[in-house]
Write an enzyme that holds these catalytic residues in place. Structure first.
Site, PDB file in Angstrom:
ATOM      1  N   ASP A  63       0.528   7.415   0.613  1.00 34.54           N
ATOM      2  CA  ASP A  63      -0.817   7.663   0.092  1.00 34.54           C
ATOM      3  C   ASP A  63      -1.801   7.849   1.250  1.00 34.54           C
ATOM      4  OD1 ASP A  63      -0.554   5.306  -2.718  1.00 34.54           O
ATOM      5  OD2 ASP A  63       0.240   7.336  -2.356  1.00 34.54           O
ATOM      6  N   ASP A  69      -8.950   0.566   3.406  1.00 40.21           N
ATOM      7  CA  ASP A  69      -7.564   0.102   3.215  1.00 40.21           C
ATOM      8  C   ASP A  69      -7.109  -0.668   4.453  1.00 40.21           C
ATOM      9  OD1 ASP A  69      -6.667   3.133   1.515  1.00 40.21           O
ATOM     10  OD2 ASP A  69      -6.675   1.110   0.650  1.00 40.21           O
ATOM     11  N   GLU A  92       1.051  -3.188   0.723  1.00 36.54           N
ATOM     12  CA  GLU A  92       1.081  -1.746   0.473  1.00 36.54           C
ATOM     13  C   GLU A  92       0.822  -0.979   1.748  1.00 36.54           C
ATOM     14  OE1 GLU A  92      -2.024  -0.219  -1.997  1.00 36.54           O
ATOM     15  OE2 GLU A  92      -1.011   1.693  -2.304  1.00 36.54           O
ATOM     16  N   GLU A  93       0.036  -1.568   2.659  1.00 36.65           N
ATOM     17  CA  GLU A  93      -0.398  -0.845   3.862  1.00 36.65           C
ATOM     18  C   GLU A  93       0.556  -1.013   5.033  1.00 36.65           C
ATOM     19  OE1 GLU A  93      -3.178   0.510   1.467  1.00 36.65           O
ATOM     20  OE2 GLU A  93      -2.705   1.255   3.479  1.00 36.65           O
ATOM     21  N   ASP A 113      -1.604  -5.992  -2.422  1.00 37.63           N
ATOM     22  CA  ASP A 113      -2.252  -4.688  -2.319  1.00 37.63           C
ATOM     23  C   ASP A 113      -3.686  -4.984  -1.918  1.00 37.63           C
ATOM     24  OD1 ASP A 113      -2.875  -1.858  -4.597  1.00 37.63           O
ATOM     25  OD2 ASP A 113      -3.375  -2.227  -2.487  1.00 37.63           O
ATOM     26  N   LEU A 115      -6.301  -3.289  -1.084  1.00 41.02           N
ATOM     27  CA  LEU A 115      -7.408  -2.551  -1.691  1.00 41.02           C
ATOM     28  C   LEU A 115      -6.858  -1.562  -2.714  1.00 41.02           C
ATOM     29  CD1 LEU A 115     -10.480  -2.754  -1.304  1.00 41.02           C
ATOM     30  CD2 LEU A 115     -10.360  -0.599  -0.082  1.00 41.02           C
ATOM     31  N   ASP A 116      -6.795  -2.038  -3.952  1.00 40.59           N
ATOM     32  CA  ASP A 116      -6.294  -1.190  -5.039  1.00 40.59           C
ATOM     33  C   ASP A 116      -7.419  -0.267  -5.522  1.00 40.59           C
ATOM     34  OD1 ASP A 116      -4.654  -0.488  -7.463  1.00 40.59           O
ATOM     35  OD2 ASP A 116      -6.333  -1.511  -8.431  1.00 40.59           O
ATOM     36  N   GLU A 270       1.680  -4.837  -7.206  1.00 45.67           N
ATOM     37  CA  GLU A 270       0.744  -4.420  -8.266  1.00 45.67           C
ATOM     38  C   GLU A 270       1.241  -4.910  -9.631  1.00 45.67           C
ATOM     39  OE1 GLU A 270       0.628  -0.149  -7.392  1.00 45.67           O
ATOM     40  OE2 GLU A 270      -1.366  -0.370  -6.519  1.00 45.67           O
TER      41      GLU A 270
HETATM   42  P1  P6P Z   1      -4.088   8.392 -10.729  1.00 47.56           P
HETATM   43  C1  P6P Z   1      -4.874   3.592  -7.393  1.00 47.56           C
HETATM   44  O1  P6P Z   1      -4.305   4.491  -6.452  1.00 47.56           O
HETATM   45  C2  P6P Z   1      -3.792   3.230  -8.384  1.00 47.56           C
HETATM   46  O2  P6P Z   1      -2.738   2.622  -7.718  1.00 47.56           O
HETATM   47  C3  P6P Z   1      -4.353   2.361  -9.496  1.00 47.56           C
HETATM   48  O3  P6P Z   1      -5.312   1.486  -9.042  1.00 47.56           O
HETATM   49  C4  P6P Z   1      -4.922   3.377 -10.463  1.00 47.56           C
HETATM   50  O4  P6P Z   1      -4.929   2.911 -11.814  1.00 47.56           O
HETATM   51  C5  P6P Z   1      -3.959   4.554 -10.311  1.00 47.56           C
HETATM   52  O5  P6P Z   1      -3.348   4.431  -9.026  1.00 47.56           O
HETATM   53  C6  P6P Z   1      -4.684   5.868 -10.379  1.00 47.56           C
HETATM   54  O6  P6P Z   1      -3.708   6.885 -10.262  1.00 47.56           O
HETATM   55  O7  P6P Z   1      -2.782   9.158 -10.616  1.00 47.56           O
HETATM   56  O8  P6P Z   1      -4.577   8.286 -12.161  1.00 47.56           O
HETATM   57  O9  P6P Z   1      -5.171   8.846  -9.789  1.00 47.56           O
END
Ligand code: P6P
Length: 327
Positions: A63, A69, A92-93, A113, A115-116, A270
């Protein structure tokens, strides 16, 4: 005298005294609160201190990596490394498990994670931190990668921090779910959501419908059924959508897509931690076929489909996925 409010530290001490919750967990949650205060402050002023935008390379899971992040990862690693209680961190990082401490006290493994939802940072939209805590299994002086490759049922604690209109820390140690809201003027997390219980069903569903055509036909039928009855809300941050489902009822789902045939979200840091929290509040979390907490992780960044939230609505999703109808 009016009740002053119950601080996170006081609540953790009460849980230690009443429920015999290990004092080490109290320390770890205290450090999560410390890291959350720092992250809350820096996220809220990121635009003023040059912390918005991307860094050069991508993260471990391919990503795009935001400056926040990296900052978030460094902050949580520093906060937990100070305790002497954490043997290893899966983040995650980070490409690999980071081994922190080989001391006798270092009996815990942190999956995080930092920074989600970081795609939200540059627009002032909600983001979060998700964390799960295991006890080491290995017996040697130092932890091994296998200590982080766990089944969610082995979690001893889990939680998240939502950085939204307020900063809320929600966690469980297996004795229910409680939420604490940060008073930035005091610099204290105060108990604001005691004994959270997820409503059996809600009026909101949360999914990225731009992938509708890529979903299993039975999932499409579920969405068709639900969209006649419920409202769609999708923030782009898993933590924010799950928090809303936890408090008000509802469901979040991220099914397999053409790009992510195993689902986009990561199991260890997650899906499993959030599944522990939601189940402890009376909700459910599955892949659509299997309980999330029953999945044995085979790799650090393993992905999984996720459907999480109100028990009845998750069950309805599973019925549709199996039969193509509400049963
Ligand atoms: P999309 C953020 O990258 C994440 O991991 C979640 O927090 C979020 O719900 C989802 O991915 C968003 O993904 O494909 O809808 O942009």
């Amino acid at each position: 005298m009016n009740e002053l409010g119950i601080t996170l530290n006081r609540y953790l001490w009460q849980q230690h005294q009443q429920l015999k919750q290990p004092s080490e967990l109290s320390m770890l949650f205290g450090q999560m609160g410390f890291a959350a205060k720092i992250l809350s402050r820096e996220i809220s002023r990121a635009a003023l201190v040059g912390l918005l935008g991307l860094v050069g390379e991508k993260n471990a899971t391919g990503d795009a990596q935001k400056k926040l992040d990296v900052f978030g990862n460094e902050t949580v690693i520093a906060a937990f490394s100070q305790t002497g209680l954490v043997a290893a961190i899966a983040s995650e990082e980070l490409d690999e498990v980071q081994f922190i401490d080989c001391g006798n006290e270092a009996q815990y493994i942190l999956c995080i994670d930092p920074l989600d939802g970081s795609s939200n940072t540059d627009t002032g939209s909600p983001v979060g931190t998700i964390f799960g805590i295991y006890r080491r299994n290995s017996r040697g002086n130092c932890a091994t990668e296998e200590d982080a490759l766990r089944q969610g049922t082995e979690l001893v604690a889990a939680g998240y921090v939502l950085y939204g209109t307020s900063t809320v820390l929600v966690y469980t140690c297996g004795n229910g779910v409680n939420g604490f809201t940060l008073d930035p003027n005091l610099g204290e997390f105060l108990l604001s959501h005691a004994n959270i219980r997820a409503p059996e069903e809600g009026k909101v569903y949360s999914a990225n419908l731009s992938y509708y055509r890529e979903w299993h036909p039975h999932t499409q039928k579920f969405v068709d059924h639900l969209s006649d009855r419920q409202t769609l809300r999708y923030t782009g941050a898993l933590v924010a959508d799950v928090h809303r489902s936890l408090l008000e009822g509802g469901i979040y789902f991220y099914p397999p897509t053409d790009k992510h045939e195993e689902g986009k979200l990561r199991l260890l840091y997650e899906c499993a931690p959030l599944a522990f929290v939601v189940e402890q509040a009376g909700g459910s979390a599955s892949t659509g076929k299997q309980r999330i907490l029953d999945i044995q992780a085979q790799s650090i960044h393993q992905r999984s489909p996720l459907v999480i939230g109100s028990h009845r609505t998750v069950a309805l999703y599973e019925t549709f996925l199996k039969t193509g109808s509400s049963g």
